[in-house]
Design a protein around this motif. Sequence first.
Motif, short mmCIF file in Angstrom:
data_model
loop_
_atom_site.label_atom_id
_atom_site.label_comp_id
_atom_site.label_asym_id
_atom_site.label_seq_id
_atom_site.Cartn_x
_atom_site.Cartn_y
_atom_site.Cartn_z
N SER A 30 -7.94 -5.95 -5.29
CA SER A 30 -7.54 -7.09 -5.05
C SER A 30 -8.17 -7.41 -5.91
O SER A 30 -7.62 -9.11 -6.24
CB SER A 30 -8.58 -6.96 -2.95
OG SER A 30 -7.16 -6.27 -2.51
N PHE A 34 -5.47 -9.79 -7.92
CA PHE A 34 -6.03 -11.25 -8.11
C PHE A 34 -6.14 -12.12 -8.95
O PHE A 34 -5.63 -13.30 -9.56
CB PHE A 34 -6.98 -12.12 -7.14
CG PHE A 34 -6.28 -11.07 -5.87
CD1 PHE A 34 -4.90 -10.91 -5.27
CD2 PHE A 34 -6.84 -11.54 -4.58
CE1 PHE A 34 -4.28 -11.14 -4.57
CE2 PHE A 34 -6.72 -10.96 -3.27
CZ PHE A 34 -5.26 -10.65 -3.34
N SER A 100 -1.72 -6.64 -10.57
CA SER A 100 -1.18 -8.19 -10.93
C SER A 100 0.27 -8.22 -11.07
O SER A 100 0.23 -10.06 -11.65
CB SER A 100 -2.54 -7.79 -12.26
OG SER A 100 -1.99 -7.16 -13.10
N THR A 103 1.23 -9.63 -8.26
CA THR A 103 0.04 -11.43 -8.02
C THR A 103 0.59 -12.45 -9.24
O THR A 103 0.91 -13.53 -8.60
CB THR A 103 -1.02 -11.29 -7.83
OG1 THR A 103 -2.00 -10.35 -8.93
CG2 THR A 103 -1.60 -10.35 -6.78
N TYR A 107 1.16 -16.73 -8.03
CA TYR A 107 1.16 -17.61 -8.24
C TYR A 107 2.11 -18.69 -9.18
O TYR A 107 2.01 -19.78 -8.85
CB TYR A 107 0.06 -17.79 -9.31
CG TYR A 107 -1.28 -16.71 -8.82
CD1 TYR A 107 -2.16 -17.55 -7.97
CD2 TYR A 107 -1.85 -15.35 -9.21
CE1 TYR A 107 -3.18 -17.05 -7.89
CE2 TYR A 107 -3.15 -14.93 -8.40
CZ TYR A 107 -3.68 -15.47 -7.95
OH TYR A 107 -5.13 -14.88 -7.28
N LEU A 149 0.23 -12.83 -1.18
CA LEU A 149 -0.99 -12.43 -2.16
C LEU A 149 -1.70 -11.53 -0.81
O LEU A 149 -2.40 -9.98 -0.93
CB LEU A 149 -2.59 -13.81 -2.64
CG LEU A 149 -2.12 -14.32 -3.11
CD1 LEU A 149 -3.61 -15.45 -3.95
CD2 LEU A 149 -1.92 -13.19 -4.29
#
Length: 216
Positions: A30, A34, A100, A103, A107, A149
């Motif tokens: 994680s 992130f 990733s 994510t 973002y 997330l």
Amino acid sequence: MTWDWGAVADFMPYFWDGLWVTLQILVFGSLISFALGLVWALLMRAPTRWVTWPVGGVTEFIRNTPLLVQLFFLFYVLPEWGITFSALTTGVFAIGLHYSTYTMQVYRAGIEAVPVGQWEAATALNLPLRRTWTVVILPQAVRRVVPALGNYVISMLKDTPLLMAITVLEMLGQARLFAQQNFQFTEPLTVIGVAFIVISYLASLALRALERRLVH
């Protein structure tokens, strides 16, 4: 078929070992997803195509190929080039790298959701670009995307059994090892099924608490 509590008791040392490995994969995977996802998202906002095109190509390739293929590549192919890591390290990196790319999109959506007025206010105050991002934009963007997330954390948890393919003995790997040694499958598989449900539920509760804290 009868339920054997003795088999459950015998399985518990295997279970605790597998749980510890699963939690390591989840936590470090994680963190990688992130951090790297944020890097991808920021690079995709670079003013030049010499940056955005390669980053976009790499992330699309990673996102659109199966995680299992990436695991095999990192574990079996890289050693042929002299790059060798332990199975656990390889698995953590693979799952973090894979997620990733998801994510990153989270973002991106969060950054784009920040009102234009916030950018204009930062410009009016003559804030440096770095300070604009760290003080104004990113805190607001991250606050908006915490639920999304958190969903990927749960998805990563459910994908940890894939690491068994590269010899990582997480919960399912330990259950399979115990079952093959003792010819008892029902009890260990039931225990880890319940464990996945409990961990997912606790993660959801933690996510909701964090979301409420960020909102207030």
